[in-house]
Scaffold this active site. Sequence first.
Site, short mmCIF file in Angstrom:
data_model
loop_
_atom_site.label_atom_id
_atom_site.label_comp_id
_atom_site.label_asym_id
_atom_site.label_seq_id
_atom_site.Cartn_x
_atom_site.Cartn_y
_atom_site.Cartn_z
N SER A 157 13.74 -20.45 -50.36
CA SER A 157 13.14 -20.46 -51.70
C SER A 157 13.94 -19.54 -52.62
O SER A 157 14.16 -18.38 -52.30
CB SER A 157 11.70 -19.93 -51.65
OG SER A 157 10.96 -20.71 -50.76
N ARG B 5 6.32 -10.87 -51.18
CA ARG B 5 7.80 -10.80 -51.19
C ARG B 5 8.31 -9.48 -51.75
O ARG B 5 9.31 -9.45 -52.48
CB ARG B 5 8.41 -11.97 -51.99
CG ARG B 5 8.09 -13.33 -51.47
CD ARG B 5 8.69 -13.56 -50.07
NE ARG B 5 8.43 -14.91 -49.66
CZ ARG B 5 7.30 -15.31 -49.04
NH1 ARG B 5 6.37 -14.43 -48.74
NH2 ARG B 5 7.12 -16.57 -48.71
N GLU C 274 14.24 -14.72 -55.84
CA GLU C 274 13.89 -14.09 -54.56
C GLU C 274 15.11 -13.44 -53.88
O GLU C 274 15.02 -12.32 -53.39
CB GLU C 274 13.25 -15.14 -53.65
CG GLU C 274 12.49 -14.52 -52.51
CD GLU C 274 11.86 -15.56 -51.59
OE1 GLU C 274 10.92 -16.24 -52.01
OE2 GLU C 274 12.33 -15.67 -50.44
C1 LIG Z 1 16.65 -21.90 -44.90
C2 LIG Z 1 15.97 -20.61 -45.26
C3 LIG Z 1 14.59 -20.50 -45.16
C4 LIG Z 1 13.95 -19.29 -45.47
N1 LIG Z 1 12.59 -19.24 -45.34
C5 LIG Z 1 11.94 -18.09 -45.64
C6 LIG Z 1 10.52 -18.02 -45.52
O1 LIG Z 1 9.86 -18.97 -45.10
N2 LIG Z 1 9.90 -16.85 -45.85
C7 LIG Z 1 10.61 -15.76 -46.27
O2 LIG Z 1 9.99 -14.74 -46.56
N3 LIG Z 1 11.97 -15.80 -46.40
C8 LIG Z 1 12.63 -16.95 -46.10
N4 LIG Z 1 14.00 -17.00 -46.24
C9 LIG Z 1 14.74 -15.81 -46.73
C10 LIG Z 1 15.35 -14.94 -45.61
O3 LIG Z 1 15.44 -15.65 -44.41
C11 LIG Z 1 14.53 -13.67 -45.36
O4 LIG Z 1 14.41 -12.93 -46.54
C12 LIG Z 1 15.17 -12.78 -44.29
O5 LIG Z 1 14.29 -11.73 -43.96
C13 LIG Z 1 16.51 -12.18 -44.71
O6 LIG Z 1 17.07 -11.55 -43.57
P1 LIG Z 1 18.63 -11.26 -43.46
O7 LIG Z 1 18.85 -10.47 -42.21
O8 LIG Z 1 19.39 -12.53 -43.58
O9 LIG Z 1 18.84 -10.34 -44.73
P2 LIG Z 1 20.12 -10.23 -45.67
O10 LIG Z 1 20.19 -11.46 -46.52
O11 LIG Z 1 21.32 -9.86 -44.90
O12 LIG Z 1 19.69 -9.01 -46.58
C14 LIG Z 1 18.59 -9.13 -47.48
C15 LIG Z 1 18.35 -7.77 -48.15
O13 LIG Z 1 17.93 -6.83 -47.17
C16 LIG Z 1 18.83 -5.72 -47.09
N5 LIG Z 1 18.91 -5.37 -45.67
C17 LIG Z 1 19.29 -6.17 -44.65
N6 LIG Z 1 19.15 -5.53 -43.48
C18 LIG Z 1 18.68 -4.29 -43.76
C19 LIG Z 1 18.32 -3.15 -42.97
N7 LIG Z 1 18.41 -3.15 -41.64
N8 LIG Z 1 17.87 -2.04 -43.60
C20 LIG Z 1 17.76 -2.01 -44.96
N9 LIG Z 1 18.08 -3.05 -45.75
C21 LIG Z 1 18.52 -4.19 -45.16
C22 LIG Z 1 20.13 -6.21 -47.70
O14 LIG Z 1 20.85 -5.16 -48.29
C23 LIG Z 1 19.61 -7.18 -48.77
O15 LIG Z 1 19.22 -6.50 -49.94
C24 LIG Z 1 14.69 -18.19 -45.91
C25 LIG Z 1 16.10 -18.29 -46.01
C26 LIG Z 1 16.72 -19.48 -45.68
C27 LIG Z 1 18.22 -19.57 -45.76
#
Ligand SMILES: Cc1cc2nc3c(=O)[nH]c(=O)nc-3n(C[C@H](O)[C@H](O)[C@H](O)COP(=O)(O)OP(=O)(O)OC[C@H]3O[C@@H](n4cnc5c(N)ncnc54)[C@H](O)[C@@H]3O)c2cc1C
Length: 339
Positions: free
Chosen positions: A239, A166, A335
């Site tokens: 998580s 992570r 996380e």
């Molecule tokens: C129901 C649920 C289940 C999940 N299960 C998992 C799992 O099994 N495994 C896991 O690892 N995660 C899991 N997650 C967490 C999440 O889905 C991941 O971390 C995902 O990659 C976040 O993507 P996002 O586009 O929503 O990022 P955001 O929440 O929009 O951003 C996350 C971070 O990344 C940065 N960011 C976003 N896009 C960019 C970019 N293009 N360039 C640079 N920085 C950027 C943002 O500034 C922020 O700091 C889960 C979340 C939920 C709600």
Amino acid sequence: MSAQWQEQVSLKPYNTFGIDVRARYFTEAHNDDEVRQALADARQHDVPVLVIGGGSNLLLTADVQALVLRMASRGLRILADDGRRVIVEAEAGEPWHPFVQWSLAQGLAGLENLSLIPGTVGAAPMQNIGAYGVEIKDVFVGLTALDRETGELHDFDLEGCQFAYRDSLFKQHPGRWLILRVRFALSRVMQAHLDYGPVRQRLSEQGISQPTAQNVSDAICSIRREKLPDPVELGNAGSFFKNPVVAAVLADKIRLQYPGLVAYPQADGQMKLAAGWLIEQAGWKGHREGDAGVHRLQSLVLVNYGQATGLQLHQLAQKIQADILERFGVRLEMEPNLY
Ligand SMILES: Cc1cc2nc3c(=O)[nH]c(=O)nc-3n(C[C@H](O)[C@H](O)[C@H](O)COP(=O)(O)OP(=O)(O)OC[C@H]3O[C@@H](n4cnc5c(N)ncnc54)[C@H](O)[C@@H]3O)c2cc1C
């Protein structure tokens, strides 16, 4: 201000916790030019920038006094195909799970264990997303990112990203790198990873002994739907705490008092503990303070029952962290990214 920017935009639809804070300015970028334009406008007006994707790993504790730049770029392509190994590239704004489904529809294996993770392709390298025994580092070949300090493009290979559990270089330097597109090496022949959680059991219940990548994806989707609350129905960010890695002597000490301790040996001799198990043992499962709570079935998932603020959720998280430290001597790390 730029004509493209909206002002005082509610971020409730843009974060899966459903927290109702406002962005001072908000815009979307559909391609590299729009990214560069937004960053240049922000610099000109001396406005900080927060880049987001799907908002599924954010905890927003106050109005965001910045330009929120939502990545909305699209594009999926095959860059190379030798009949076995196939290099695919996806733009940062592509939603993750539809990208996984697209790869499976091309007959490509490698991403099936990462099915149904919310969010975008561009955010996936941030915390080296992982599930069911696979992390993106296992299929990653490279990415292109914009250095927000110099305005230059930079190609990263696997080593350059410093992926860990992570974690990545990008998470270590928040705000420096804007990820534009990511490349993965997928395969026409699946190397199955079925030994994590109930995946193999689920497949055998369905009478499948020689699963395809699509079968594995379907099984993982059905397990995840049973296990994790859908953010559309109950706000959450998956998580909430990382599984802590502790010294083996500490794990042994905890086990004396709690013989059921869930612990996995690490290559360096340390032990990875199940954060959810610790939280459950401490009695937090199902705990609720106003609209902020710990999910009734999943102690690792904090939830917003409706009107919780990010601050309330953060305060609850801090209480849990303090309690786990006191009871077990274990430090839990959040996380989601806190803003
Ligand atoms: C129901 C649920 C289940 C999940 N299960 C998992 C799992 O099994 N495994 C896991 O690892 N995660 C899991 N997650 C967490 C999440 O889905 C991941 O971390 C995902 O990659 C976040 O993507 P996002 O586009 O929503 O990022 P955001 O929440 O929009 O951003 C996350 C971070 O990344 C940065 N960011 C976003 N896009 C960019 C970019 N293009 N360039 C640079 N920085 C950027 C943002 O500034 C922020 O700091 C889960 C979340 C939920 C709600």
